[in-house]
Scaffold this motif. Structure first.
Motif, short mmCIF file in Angstrom:
data_model
loop_
_atom_site.label_atom_id
_atom_site.label_comp_id
_atom_site.label_asym_id
_atom_site.label_seq_id
_atom_site.Cartn_x
_atom_site.Cartn_y
_atom_site.Cartn_z
N GLN A 2 0.83 -1.21 0.00
CA GLN A 2 0.00 0.00 0.00
C GLN A 2 0.86 1.26 0.00
O GLN A 2 0.53 2.26 -0.64
CB GLN A 2 -0.93 -0.01 1.21
CG GLN A 2 -2.06 -1.00 1.11
CD GLN A 2 -3.00 -0.94 2.29
OE1 GLN A 2 -2.76 -0.22 3.25
NE2 GLN A 2 -4.09 -1.69 2.21
N PRO A 19 -11.45 6.64 -7.23
CA PRO A 19 -12.33 5.49 -6.92
C PRO A 19 -11.67 4.15 -7.22
O PRO A 19 -11.83 3.18 -6.47
CB PRO A 19 -13.55 5.73 -7.81
CG PRO A 19 -13.55 7.18 -8.09
CD PRO A 19 -12.12 7.58 -8.16
N ILE A 20 -10.93 4.09 -8.30
CA ILE A 20 -10.25 2.83 -8.64
C ILE A 20 -9.15 2.54 -7.63
O ILE A 20 -8.95 1.40 -7.20
CB ILE A 20 -9.69 2.89 -10.07
CG1 ILE A 20 -10.85 3.05 -11.07
CG2 ILE A 20 -8.87 1.67 -10.40
CD1 ILE A 20 -10.43 3.24 -12.49
N SER A 22 -9.07 3.48 -4.48
CA SER A 22 -9.68 3.02 -3.23
C SER A 22 -10.12 1.58 -3.33
O SER A 22 -10.06 0.83 -2.35
CB SER A 22 -10.86 3.92 -2.86
OG SER A 22 -11.91 3.78 -3.81
N ARG A 23 -10.55 1.15 -4.51
CA ARG A 23 -10.92 -0.25 -4.71
C ARG A 23 -9.69 -1.16 -4.58
O ARG A 23 -9.79 -2.26 -4.03
CB ARG A 23 -11.57 -0.42 -6.08
CG ARG A 23 -12.07 -1.80 -6.38
CD ARG A 23 -13.25 -2.16 -5.53
NE ARG A 23 -13.75 -3.47 -5.89
CZ ARG A 23 -14.52 -4.20 -5.11
NH1 ARG A 23 -14.89 -3.74 -3.94
NH2 ARG A 23 -14.92 -5.38 -5.49
N VAL A 24 -8.54 -0.68 -5.06
CA VAL A 24 -7.30 -1.45 -4.92
C VAL A 24 -6.96 -1.62 -3.44
O VAL A 24 -6.62 -2.72 -2.98
CB VAL A 24 -6.16 -0.76 -5.68
CG1 VAL A 24 -4.82 -1.39 -5.34
CG2 VAL A 24 -6.40 -0.82 -7.17
N TYR A 25 -7.05 -0.53 -2.67
CA TYR A 25 -6.79 -0.62 -1.23
C TYR A 25 -7.78 -1.56 -0.55
O TYR A 25 -7.42 -2.31 0.37
CB TYR A 25 -6.87 0.76 -0.59
CG TYR A 25 -5.74 1.69 -0.95
CD1 TYR A 25 -4.44 1.21 -1.04
CD2 TYR A 25 -5.97 3.03 -1.21
CE1 TYR A 25 -3.40 2.07 -1.39
CE2 TYR A 25 -4.94 3.88 -1.55
CZ TYR A 25 -3.66 3.39 -1.64
OH TYR A 25 -2.63 4.23 -1.97
N ASN A 26 -9.04 -1.53 -0.98
CA ASN A 26 -10.06 -2.42 -0.41
C ASN A 26 -9.72 -3.88 -0.68
O ASN A 26 -9.83 -4.73 0.21
CB ASN A 26 -11.42 -2.06 -1.01
CG ASN A 26 -12.55 -2.83 -0.37
OD1 ASN A 26 -12.38 -3.42 0.69
ND2 ASN A 26 -13.70 -2.82 -1.01
N GLN A 27 -9.28 -4.19 -1.90
CA GLN A 27 -8.93 -5.57 -2.23
C GLN A 27 -7.70 -6.03 -1.45
O GLN A 27 -7.62 -7.19 -1.01
CB GLN A 27 -8.68 -5.71 -3.73
CG GLN A 27 -9.92 -5.60 -4.58
CD GLN A 27 -10.90 -6.72 -4.32
OE1 GLN A 27 -10.51 -7.85 -4.08
NE2 GLN A 27 -12.19 -6.41 -4.34
N ASN A 30 -8.94 -6.86 2.00
CA ASN A 30 -9.63 -8.15 2.00
C ASN A 30 -8.64 -9.31 1.95
O ASN A 30 -8.85 -10.36 2.57
CB ASN A 30 -10.59 -8.24 0.82
CG ASN A 30 -11.78 -7.33 0.97
OD1 ASN A 30 -12.11 -6.90 2.07
ND2 ASN A 30 -12.42 -7.00 -0.14
#
Length: 195
Positions: A2, A19-20, A22-27, A30
């Motif tokens: 990260q 937005p993309i 933040s989706r990378v950080y979310n994945q 997870n």
């Protein structure tokens, strides 16, 4: 990872919409949660007293099932068959649960982590290839690309051609190559079959 993504985004090494990103950080988050869940399976097995009690109850079930079946069933064959099936099923479930308790390792029924890691590495290598990192080139030629070619397709004509192919194939299988008159389908509504 990260931190590297953040530094590359701050230095404009990679230009990604927020937005993309933040989706990378979310994945990534997870993935860490799933890794911790997998580590729980290896670090915390079933407590030893529970495993011993399950084994003791299985042995007790083994003896009691044979005694109760021998006392309650009149035929020796059916007594043996019923006790064998009941004991076999319970012990089978017990050994299957032992295999599921430790899914990581080199046994035949374990998760193939090596193959999964090799597949992941090959996917990452494909992402780092020249073809994946560059956009395809397109040279606009006004004489060629400004004129759009249009083609119309009649769905009825298409269905007629499909049905005719099926009928011809059926006649070929039956050895009746010269019997197109047996086709139970109407003529082509667009007249494409005549051409």
């Amino acid at each position: 990872m990260q931190r590297l993504i953040y530094e590359a985004s701050a230095a404009d090494t990679i230009k990604v919409a927020p937005p993309i990103l933040s989706r990378v950080y979310n994945q990534l988050g997870n993935g860490i949660v799933m890794l911790n869940n997998a580590q729980k399976l290896t670090r915390f097995p079933v407590p030893f007293p529970v495993a011993q009690m399950i084994f003791f109850m299985m042995v007790l079930n083994w003896f009691l099932t044979a005694i109760i079946c021998a006392a309650s069933v009149s035929t020796p064959f059916w007594s043996f068959f019923e006790s064998f099936v009941v004991v076999f099923v319970y012990w089978g479930v017990h050994y299957i649960s032992q295999e599921l308790e430790q899914p990581f390792g080199d046994d035949m029924n374990d998760i193939p982590l090596g193959d999964m890691m090799t597949d992941m590495n090959s996917s990452l290598i494909d992402l780092m290839s020249i073809q994946a990192r560059t956009c395809p080139s397109f040279d606009h030629d006004p004489e060629v690309h400004n004129e759009l070619k249009r083609a119309s397709l009649s769905f009825d004509s298409f269905l007629y051609q499909v049905k005719r192919t099926i009928v011809d194939f059926g006649a070929l299988e039956a050895g009746l190559n010269d019997s197109p008159a047996e086709a139970p389908f109407p003529s082509d509504p667009s007249g494409a079959a005549d051409s």
